[in-house]
Design an enzyme around this catalytic site. Structure first.
Site, PDB file in Angstrom:
ATOM      1  N   HIS A 102       0.615   5.289   1.080  1.00 53.43           N
ATOM      2  CA  HIS A 102      -0.123   6.299   1.839  1.00 53.43           C
ATOM      3  C   HIS A 102      -0.102   7.610   1.069  1.00 53.43           C
ATOM      4  CE1 HIS A 102       0.109   4.176   5.892  1.00 53.43           C
ATOM      5  NE2 HIS A 102       1.085   3.547   5.243  1.00 53.43           N
ATOM      6  N   HIS A 119       0.829  -1.206   0.000  1.00 57.32           N
ATOM      7  CA  HIS A 119       0.000   0.000   0.000  1.00 57.32           C
ATOM      8  C   HIS A 119       0.858   1.249   0.000  1.00 57.32           C
ATOM      9  CE1 HIS A 119       0.588  -1.224   4.206  1.00 57.32           C
ATOM     10  NE2 HIS A 119       0.598   0.073   4.503  1.00 57.32           N
TER      11      HIS A 119
END
Ligand code: 5GP
Length: 138
Positions: free
Chosen positions: A104, A102
């Site tokens: 951010h 992932h």
């Protein structure tokens, strides 16, 4: 290091736990971080299994980066931001806590400090911020 199918983001992808989704396409999903460090803090993930930057394929990275760029521009306008901080942590020693790749995205304002790590946000505010990003995406 192998991929754990029961990580929390895999569960979000399977619809087993809820998330505030701001954007998705065939290959990626963007949803709000429930412990936001700034208003509008969201995460971009590939829809296919991948632990982190160390096992990501070029296709997964390309797809994520295209979505990061799209969402970052939307967040700039949604929050009247002055800039974007993009973060990615790989493996525990690198600061990773959830083991599905992932990125951010943190919309930032001039002089604004990033809030503390690990503090649960207000769900109403997070939902509203998700709607702002989605609206800016058209
Ligand atoms: P990292 O693995 O890069 O350190 O960060 C994982 C991020 O996932 C943290 O910012 C944390 O707040 C967020 N997070 C942890 N659990 C959940 C969850 O159940 N839902 C959502 N939307 N975010 C989560």
């Amino acid at each position: 290091m192998s991929y754990d199918n029961d990580n929390i983001f895999a569960k979000i992808l399977r619809g087993e736990i809820p998330a505030f989704k701001a954007y998705e396409d065939d290959n990626t999903l963007c949803f709000m971080d429930i412990m936001p460090r700034v208003p509008g803090h969201c995460l971009v993930i590939p829809k296919t299994p991948c632990r982190n930057i160390l096992d990501a394929t070029p296709e997964q990275l390309n797809a994520c980066m295209a979505t990061v760029s799209t969402v970052a521009n939307a967040a700039m306008s949604a929050f009247g931001a002055d800039g974007i901080t993009l973060q990615q942590f790989s493996e525990e020693a690198g600061g990773q806590e959830v083991f599905h790749l992932h990125f951010h995205i943190l919309p930032r304002h001039e002089g604004q400090k990033v809030g503390p790590h690990g503090v649960m946000g207000d769900m109403g505010e997070i939902k509203a911020n998700c709607a702002k990003i989605a609206a800016a995406l058209g």
